[in-house]
Structures are given as structure tokens and as C-alpha cells.
Design an enzyme around this catalytic site. Sequence first.
Site, short mmCIF file in Angstrom:
data_model
loop_
_atom_site.label_atom_id
_atom_site.label_comp_id
_atom_site.label_asym_id
_atom_site.label_seq_id
_atom_site.Cartn_x
_atom_site.Cartn_y
_atom_site.Cartn_z
N LYS A 78 1.32 3.08 -9.31
CA LYS A 78 2.58 3.67 -9.79
C LYS A 78 2.52 3.96 -11.29
CE LYS A 78 5.75 0.67 -10.37
NZ LYS A 78 5.68 0.61 -11.86
N THR A 79 2.06 2.98 -12.07
CA THR A 79 2.00 3.15 -13.52
C THR A 79 1.04 4.27 -13.89
OG1 THR A 79 2.50 0.81 -13.88
CG2 THR A 79 1.48 2.00 -15.70
N ASP A 269 11.02 4.57 -14.40
CA ASP A 269 10.14 3.63 -13.71
C ASP A 269 10.97 2.60 -12.93
OD1 ASP A 269 7.83 2.30 -12.96
OD2 ASP A 269 7.66 1.17 -14.83
N GLU A 270 10.41 2.06 -11.85
CA GLU A 270 11.06 1.02 -11.04
C GLU A 270 12.51 1.41 -10.68
OE1 GLU A 270 9.37 -1.27 -9.83
OE2 GLU A 270 7.85 -2.02 -11.21
N GLN A 300 10.53 -2.52 -2.10
CA GLN A 300 10.50 -3.63 -3.04
C GLN A 300 11.82 -3.77 -3.79
OE1 GLN A 300 6.61 -4.46 -5.10
NE2 GLN A 300 6.08 -2.41 -4.38
N ARG A 669 1.45 -9.42 -2.41
CA ARG A 669 0.92 -10.03 -3.64
C ARG A 669 -0.53 -10.45 -3.45
NH1 ARG A 669 3.30 -7.40 -6.42
NH2 ARG A 669 4.01 -6.45 -4.47
#
Length: 714
Positions: A78-79, A269-270, A300, A669
Site C-alpha cells: 500500500k505504501t 492513506d488508511e 482491516q 500478521r
Amino acid sequence: MAESKIQSAICGDNITAVLSAIRQSAILKMSRQYTLQRAPVSTSIHIDYAAELNEQQLAAVTAPPGPILVIAGAGSGKTRTLTYRVAYLLENGIDPRNILLLTFTNKAAREMLNRVANLLPVDASGLWGGTFHSVGNRILRRHGSALGYSSGFTIMDREDQKDLINTVVANAGIDPKEIRFPKGDVLAEIFSFVVNTEMPLEALLAEKFPYFLPLLKKIQDVRDRYEKKKKATNSVDFDDLLQKTLLMFQQHERIAEIYRRQFQFILVDEYQDTNKIQADLVDLLARDHRNLMVVGDDAQSIYSWRGANFQNILEFPKRYPDAQVFKIEMNYRSVPEILEVANAAIAENVQQFRKHLSATRESKTLKPALVALNDGAEQAQFVAQRILELRDENVDLNDIAVLYRAHYHALELQLELSRRGIPYQITSGIRFFEQAHIKDVTSFIRFVANPRDEVAFNRMVKLLPGIGNRTAENLWQAWESGLAVAGIGDPGREKTSAPAGVIPQSRDYSFGERLLAMNVPAKSKKMWTQLAHTLDEIAPGGQPNPPSEMITSVVEAIYDDYAKVNFANYQLRREDLDQLAVFARQFKDVHEFLSQLALISNVNAEAAPVQTNEKEAVNLSSVHQAKGLEFHTVFVIWLTDGMFPSSRSLDTRDALEEERRLFYVATTRARDELYLTYPQMRLSGGYGDVFQRPSRFLQEIPNDLLEDWQVTRK
């Protein structure tokens, strides 16, 4: 037109006007009209985007202008996608000053901008990048006068905010000690929820703080006074940085227009973590140009409890019907076996953008483990033993995590890790037994077990209204003098084999009688009497009841009311205390119970101080706090219905679906190994073992995706 002005001035016989008209005419004749053009598209492409990105990332990065929703699955880069999108805009001639990058941490913004600088030889210093709050602060510093604030306004931290609210409460003539009015911390949290969710105060109290509904009018009055006080002192709180910015834009179109023209491209973002006011702010700024890219993962979205609005990302295509939607599903983190479990874990959710995570890593032929244990103690033993085996297999302890739904789920595990000398660290920085509410309640137990425990006495009495440090010190001196006269806790005077500090079995001793004989402030007398009765209840005749019974009595008689007005997350803390009582049932003797608590705190403190970076330590964390992290091996424990998913989530579909998203976050995770464990029995408050039903989330995963582990004892 200029000539006509000159003629009019001459006719009016006004020399000054004639000269002025002549000057204006000269200026107009000398002026040259000049039009700014958009910078040309760069003909020298510095980045080979097709080589640097996968097909899904490339499509999102090079998308044409307009509203864009990027659904980026866990571990999908994503980043990287956001970073390259910024670089792509700059390479295509967009002025950095026309780009706004909104993130949830300033660190994230800095990292992205640093990466852009490494990708392109351009000066991007004019780009606005940072958190919503930092951008709001910057805008308010420039234009806050429109709302009556000078540019030098003070931003209060939570402690300052609490103090100011407490001052307002006092000035409103409210005595918190008489009507159990919420303390400044709790009011600050309530006011924050109202701002960030844009929910009316009454509706907010009914949903999250129903026990304060009878105080609605008083709380509203305090909020009104608080707003006036902030204005008078040229101060804002953290939430004002958003709320006041949005209000200013809504009330002053001229100011809003400045920033709508400046921010031609907005990236968020997010996005799944945004609340209502953040989404409104973004929509207002993007209203005209609509060049808005939001990146996030609906699967998420797990922070509704702190105001995040899941509908922001879910309904983005409804608010922007022409939005392009891109899905990034290539996962670079986990092995295929773990991703298959994660895909199955989220499949049952109705409200979602459906996607399928695909692995870029090769298979390890090691399926995630499903491990059923007898009870919580055996679960802790299994996890501890497997951790030691992994360490022998050269997996660093730092790369192992144990995740759980609630903090109290790690009770037995902390005890077991301490017994085995396995260092661990709590992601939140606070071990379960070191939390304020746990130490508060156990101080009562420590005191009746050892009436010479000054620390426990002071902590206990300072929970009562009107008793601060000085009064507590005076009360302790009076109490200690009484003990000396009676010879209580003095092994030289007690003709008994009982340990020092322990009240002899033969002595008929009343805590209440001695407490009631002491002088206390008038405002404390009512609760002091309650304290006296409670201590006699938990230690009749001076002899402590079993620890579990004592915890329940203290909470119900004294601490529950205290917790409601002092903690914004009262429900979670009450849940912790209820489970502490259940945990304590395995100890019949108060001294054994207290010794075990000391063991957990002291042994592990020596092995691995919290948040240390100097030694290896297993990571214990709630799933919420682990979001964004990754580990070689992950254990997800207490996967039983009522624990994970939590019992509070079983009543509504929305709540249950958020729990399922939380489970999805937990599974994603793990990079290499994943263990899903559940106890088949657990102690309950009803004084008996209760059969546990495996989490419904486990039952939704096909059997062939998991390896069933049968645990036996030697």
C-alpha cells in the site's frame, strides 16, 4: 474608458482628478496581460513504473485524474503504491504545492516523501504532507481569526484539557463528589466522540455512556462553558484542529475556495480508519476538482470503538459514482498457506469489497495449526513450550507474537512465561497486572493481607473523595499508631506462629471498627464508612476471604462507581476486573495469589523491561495494537465464542463483522507460521468449569486449510 474619465475630469474642472485619470491611463497602456499555463508534461521519464510495480499497483499509480478508490489488501504494498502515485504526479508536471497527502502519522508522511525524493530529482518541499490534525493546525494558524482565534493559539494536550474541563465543572457549581459527575478525562473523551462522530451528545451518551444519561443537561452545560472558555483563553484542543477547520470552511467560502484551488490532487492513506469529520473535510476540499485518491483496506477496518466510520470507505463509490476502483491483491508478506486461511476468514462478511490475496512467496508446506487445549493454563503451557522450540530453531523471540482479543486473555500466559523465564513485552507498554484499575483493586487485598502495607493503604484511601496525598499520610500515621498499640503485625508481640504482617488466626480483629474510630474529612465520611464495611466484608474477623471473593466484593461495593466516573473505557476495565476475579479462583490463599502477581511483575521486569530494544522478548499484544506489524510466527489465543469474537459483538451483524475483520488482521500478521488455539474449558464467575465453544470464525475455515494438533501430556 480611460479617455472618458479624463474628459469628465476636465469638464468638472478638477485638476486632481485629471492627473489621477491620466496616470491610470498610462498604467493601462503600459500593462501587459500574462496568463499562467500548467507546467508541461515531463518528456524525460525517470522511473520505469512497469518494472518497479506489479500490474495491479501500476494500474492504480498511473490512473487518470478523478476520484480513485484503491483497496490494498494486507501486505500488498500500500505504501509503495501511494509513494509512486505521488512521484507519478510530480513527473507529469503537477506542482508539489498542489498536492495534499493525508496520513495518520507524521512518520508515515515523512517516510513517503523521503522515498519520493529518492525516486525523483525534484524539489517536493512545497507538497503538503502530514496528519489530518497537523494540516488542520497549519490552516488554522493562517486563518483562525475568521473564527475569533489569533495565530498564536495554544494547543492543549489531554492533561491540559482535563484541567480546563475540571475548572469549568467547578465554576458551574457542580460537586463531582456528591453526584458522581464524570471527571475531566472522561468528559474530554465524551466531547471528543461527539466531535469526531458528529453524533448528538444525547445519542452518544445513550450508546456509549448510558449511566450518564441522567446528567445530560449538566454535561451539555459543561460542554458549552468549555467551548466559551477555550475561546476566551485562545486555546484549542486536539479535536478542534479538525472541527474548527471544517467549521471555518463551511462558514467562510472564500477561505475554503483558496484551499480547493490549491489542493488539486488529494491522497489519503488508511482511509478505512477515517472518522466522519475527516471524511467530510476531504470531501469538501475535493468538491470541485474531484482528484481524490483514497487508499485502504475495508477488511482491516477495526477501530469503530474510537470513532472510525467503516461506511466512509464502503460507500465511497456511492459518494463518487464515477470513481475508479482498483484492487491490489498480491501479498508480499505471508506464505500461501496462511493467506488461504486469511481469505477464508473474511469470506463470510457481507459488507466488503471482495478480494482474494495471492502470495508472491513460495509454499512452505506447513499449514497453520489448529490447537485445542484443555483450559487456559494448558494453552499457556503449549504456547510457552512452542516458543522455546522456535527459539531453538533460530527464530528470534522478537519475531514471535501472541495476539489476543482483550488484554485479560494473556493472564495465564504472562504467569507461565514468567515461570519459565521467557522474556516478553506488552505492545501497549503496560502489563495486565500493572494497569491502574488492577493495582487499585488489589491494593485492598494487599492491605487486609498485611495491615502494615503503607503503599497499599495510601492507594486504597486515595480512591475516596476528599483524600489526597497529605490527608492519606495523616490517616496512615493514625492507622500505624493504632497497630502499634494493638501489636498487630509485630512478631515480637504476637504470640503466634503466623508470618510477620499477617493477622493471627486467634485474634478477632475488625478493620471497620478501627477505621470508623479515625477522623476523616467531612466530604469523605460517607465513603469512609463504606470502606470500613467493605473491609470487614472481605476480611471478617480480620481473616481474608478467598482472593476471588474479595475482588468481586471490592468492585461491587466501591470500585465500580469510581471506575465509571474516572475511566472513559469503563466497560473494558470492568471486564478486566471480572476476569481477574475468575483468574484468582485458582488461588485459595491470599498470600499465594499476591506472590504470583509479584512474580509476574518482578521476574519478567528483570528479564525484559517493557519496550526494551536491548534484549530479545516475545511480543504480547491485542490485535488492535498489532495492526501494521508483522512477525515470523503468530499465536492467536482464546479463540472461543464470547472471547474472540467478544460476547459484546454477538448481538448485531455490524459488530460481528468487525470482529471477523479483527480476526483477519490477526491472521495476516504472520509471515511463516500461524497457530490458532482455544481452550475447551475455562473457569467462570459461577464457580465451576464451563465448556467453551470454538470460535465461529474457526468453523468458517475449511478443515483442509488447517492442520489439527493433538496435544497430550507426558
